[in-house]
Design a protein around this motif. Structure first.
Motif, PDB file in Angstrom:
ATOM      1  N   LEU A 273       0.823  -1.207   0.000  1.00  8.42           N
ATOM      2  CA  LEU A 273       0.000   0.000   0.000  1.00  8.42           C
ATOM      3  C   LEU A 273       0.858   1.259   0.000  1.00  8.42           C
ATOM      4  O   LEU A 273       0.556   2.246  -0.677  1.00  8.42           O
ATOM      5  N   ALA A 274       1.965   1.236   0.755  1.00 14.06           N
ATOM      6  CA  ALA A 274       2.875   2.392   0.778  1.00 14.06           C
ATOM      7  C   ALA A 274       3.488   2.608  -0.594  1.00 14.06           C
ATOM      8  O   ALA A 274       3.645   3.752  -1.065  1.00 14.06           O
ATOM      9  N   GLU A 275       3.812   1.486  -1.257  1.00 13.34           N
ATOM     10  CA  GLU A 275       4.364   1.594  -2.609  1.00 13.34           C
ATOM     11  C   GLU A 275       3.326   2.171  -3.571  1.00 13.34           C
ATOM     12  O   GLU A 275       3.645   3.012  -4.420  1.00 13.34           O
ATOM     13  N   LEU A 276       2.061   1.729  -3.443  1.00 10.27           N
ATOM     14  CA  LEU A 276       1.000   2.247  -4.286  1.00 10.27           C
ATOM     15  C   LEU A 276       0.757   3.730  -4.016  1.00 10.27           C
ATOM     16  O   LEU A 276       0.552   4.524  -4.942  1.00 10.27           O
ATOM     17  N   ASN A 277       0.802   4.110  -2.761  1.00 16.69           N
ATOM     18  CA  ASN A 277       0.624   5.520  -2.400  1.00 16.69           C
ATOM     19  C   ASN A 277       1.764   6.372  -2.970  1.00 16.69           C
ATOM     20  O   ASN A 277       1.556   7.494  -3.450  1.00 16.69           O
ATOM     21  N   SER A 278       2.985   5.832  -2.933  1.00 12.99           N
ATOM     22  CA  SER A 278       4.129   6.544  -3.510  1.00 12.99           C
ATOM     23  C   SER A 278       3.975   6.708  -5.016  1.00 12.99           C
ATOM     24  O   SER A 278       4.314   7.756  -5.580  1.00 12.99           O
ATOM     25  N   LEU A 279       3.439   5.675  -5.665  1.00 16.13           N
ATOM     26  CA  LEU A 279       3.208   5.766  -7.099  1.00 16.13           C
ATOM     27  C   LEU A 279       2.206   6.868  -7.421  1.00 16.13           C
ATOM     28  O   LEU A 279       2.395   7.633  -8.380  1.00 16.13           O
ATOM     29  N   VAL A 280       1.135   6.972  -6.640  1.00 18.72           N
ATOM     30  CA  VAL A 280       0.145   8.025  -6.856  1.00 18.72           C
ATOM     31  C   VAL A 280       0.793   9.399  -6.711  1.00 18.72           C
ATOM     32  O   VAL A 280       0.557  10.316  -7.507  1.00 18.72           O
ATOM     33  N   ASN A 281       1.639   9.538  -5.683  1.00 20.96           N
ATOM     34  CA  ASN A 281       2.326  10.817  -5.503  1.00 20.96           C
ATOM     35  C   ASN A 281       3.237  11.143  -6.692  1.00 20.96           C
ATOM     36  O   ASN A 281       3.320  12.298  -7.123  1.00 20.96           O
ATOM     37  N   GLU A 282       3.920  10.119  -7.218  1.00 21.80           N
ATOM     38  CA  GLU A 282       4.793  10.345  -8.370  1.00 21.80           C
ATOM     39  C   GLU A 282       3.977  10.745  -9.598  1.00 21.80           C
ATOM     40  O   GLU A 282       4.382  11.615 -10.372  1.00 21.80           O
ATOM     41  N   LEU A 283       2.817  10.108  -9.782  1.00 23.99           N
ATOM     42  CA  LEU A 283       1.974  10.459 -10.918  1.00 23.99           C
ATOM     43  C   LEU A 283       1.470  11.896 -10.813  1.00 23.99           C
ATOM     44  O   LEU A 283       1.444  12.632 -11.805  1.00 23.99           O
ATOM     45  N   LEU A 284       1.088  12.308  -9.630  1.00 21.24           N
ATOM     46  CA  LEU A 284       0.656  13.692  -9.441  1.00 21.24           C
ATOM     47  C   LEU A 284       1.810  14.654  -9.681  1.00 21.24           C
ATOM     48  O   LEU A 284       1.635  15.749 -10.240  1.00 21.24           O
ATOM     49  N   GLY A 285       2.997  14.251  -9.251  1.00 16.61           N
ATOM     50  CA  GLY A 285       4.170  15.088  -9.509  1.00 16.61           C
ATOM     51  C   GLY A 285       4.454  15.220 -10.996  1.00 16.61           C
ATOM     52  O   GLY A 285       4.813  16.303 -11.482  1.00 16.61           O
ATOM     53  N   MET A 286       4.313  14.128 -11.743  1.00 16.66           N
ATOM     54  CA  MET A 286       4.503  14.185 -13.193  1.00 16.66           C
ATOM     55  C   MET A 286       3.481  15.120 -13.842  1.00 16.66           C
ATOM     56  O   MET A 286       3.805  15.872 -14.768  1.00 16.66           O
ATOM     57  N   ALA A 287       2.244  15.070 -13.378  1.00 20.84           N
ATOM     58  CA  ALA A 287       1.199  15.905 -13.959  1.00 20.84           C
ATOM     59  C   ALA A 287       1.482  17.385 -13.734  1.00 20.84           C
ATOM     60  O   ALA A 287       1.144  18.223 -14.571  1.00 20.84           O
TER      61      ALA A 287
END
Length: 438
Positions: free
Chosen positions: A265-279
């Motif tokens: 779940l922490a890894e998935l949450n980190s991925l979401v943060n990275e995607l928002l950062g890319m956007a």
């Protein structure tokens, strides 16, 4: 853009020059050489004197009259052999000479004409040629007149071409500026031209293309934001549920499984943060520019790194000065590069910065790991792209760190490239343009 019109101008000038020569050759072939015609008119007096006075004498008086003309005329008259005369005239004039015509050589101010075709003047006159030199020929003014004539024609052609090219050049310059703005991330840029402009249809197509690109990117960004935000809610619920389950679990095996699920779940949450950062990196409008010192920022990037077995050698001197950039974004780019080096380094990681002679700023991150193959060095900056050896849970990551770093540097007008490191691994070089350095 200037190169295009310079080449066009050179092409037009060469075309006019070639056309001038073609016209001259055509007139010479059809109506005779205009320069020779002018020279013949200027030498008309000696020709008339030779034909109407000397030639009208009888066989016994021909030489006598020629000598009288020599005494009173500034033109020099000589008798030469026919073979010598053949070598003195142009190859195309030999036939005229042998036929008994007056052959003029304007450049030498000389004319040639056979004395007699049948030897009736005197014995051997059929092998003699009269040469008249120092003729009153001045081609300076006529040649200048011809040059002026062709120059006027060239200017008459160049004037409308220049006006036509100027309107095109201004329009293409405007389109070039719009393309630069769109390439820099300003998707609202549009070409404003009058419908009467010659390249108006091209400008409209570029505007339509920019509008479609803007619409697609906005749709992609909105989808990414929506998906990322929608994922946060179930992730938060799962995290809460995992905490409750971990608190109530007594079986060690179950606790271990819960801990593994929490890590996922922490890894998935980190991925979401990275995607928002890319956007957020899709436009230069996301930059928050402000001057800051380079050396402290680099040292903070090292201090903020997660614990690792590899220490980072930071060479950042306060003499590096300051840059006008987004401090948070540039620090994130450098941090991503150093964290990437931590994954693959064997023992050593080096972070340094310098001011090259050409200006600007260079920030270098290198390690002693396995390095990156040359054929992969362009693709590693693509989102979600990872080398084969990194596709395991030991190294982790989503293949977004280098892509974010590349975008962050590009938004500042800089570049990020990969080279072979002196330490033996990969060497990432961040280059900021001189206008960013204070």
């Amino acid at each position: 853009m200037n190169r295009i019109f310079f080449r066009f101008f050179v092409l037009v000038m060469l075309s006019i020059t070639a056309a001038t020569f073609v016209i001259y050759l055509a007139i010479s072939r059809l109506f005779g050489d205009p320069v020779e015609d002018i020279a013949r008119r200027q030498a008309a007096a000696p020709i008339v004197l030779l034909q109407d006075y000397v030639d009208q004498a009888g066989a016994d008086e021909w030489l006598t009259r020629l000598n009288k003309v020599r005494e009173v005329s500034e033109v020099r008259y000589d008798l030469i052999d026919l073979d010598e005369a053949r070598h003195s005239v142009a190859p195309g004039q030999v036939a005229d000479l042998e036929r008994g015509d007056v052959v003029l050589v304007p450049g030498e101010k000389t004319l040639y004409r056979r004395v007699d075709l049948k030897g009736e003047r005197y014995i051997g006159s059929d092998h003699d040629v009269i040469r008249a030199s120092n003729l009153p020929i001045d081609l300076g003014v006529p040649v200048k007149m011809e040059i002026v004539r062709f120059v006027i024609v060239a200017l008459a052609l160049l004037a409308p071409i220049a006006l036509w090219s100027r309107s095109h050049w201004q329009g293409l310059q405007a389109l070039s500026r719009v393309a630069d703005e769109i390439g820099a991330g300003k998707l609202t840029a549009r070409a404003r031209m009058k419908p009467s402009a010659s390249i108006y249809p091209l400008a409209e197509r570029i505007n339509d293309m920019a509008g479609r690109i803007q619409s697609l990117l906005e749709s992609q960004r909105n989808l990414l934001h929506s998906v990322s935000h929608e994922l946060r809610t179930p992730i938060a619920r799962l995290e809460f549920g995992m905490e409750l389950l971990a608190a109530q679990a007594d079986d060690p095996a179950l606790k271990k499984r819960v801990a593994a699920m929490e890590a996922d779940l922490a890894e998935l949450n980190s991925l979401v943060n990275e995607l928002l950062g890319m956007a957020r990196l899709d436009s230069v409008q996301s930059l928050q520019l402000a001057p800051f010192a380079v050396a402290p920022m680099l040292r903070e990037c090292v201090d903020a790194l997660p614990p690792s077995a590899h220490s980072v050698e930071c060479s950042a001197d306060d003499s590096l000065g300051s840059v006008d950039a987004d401090r948070r974004l540039l620090a994130r780019a450098v941090g991503n590069l150093v964290r990437n080096a931590q994954k693959y380094a064997t023992r050593r990681i080096a972070l340094s910065a310098s001011r090259p002679a050409a200006g600007g700023l260079e920030i270098v991150v290198e390690d002693d790991g396995p390095g990156i193959p040359p054929e992969e060095r362009e693709r590693i900056f693509e989102p979600f792209y990872r080398l084969d050896r990194s596709r395991d849970r030991a190294t982790g990551g989503f293949g977004l760190g280098l892509s974010i770093a590349h975008k962050a540097v590009a938004l500042h007008g800089g570049s990020l490239r990969v080279e072979d490191a002196l330490l033996g691994g990969a060497r990432f070089v961040v280059t900021l343009p001189p206008e960013r350095v204070l």
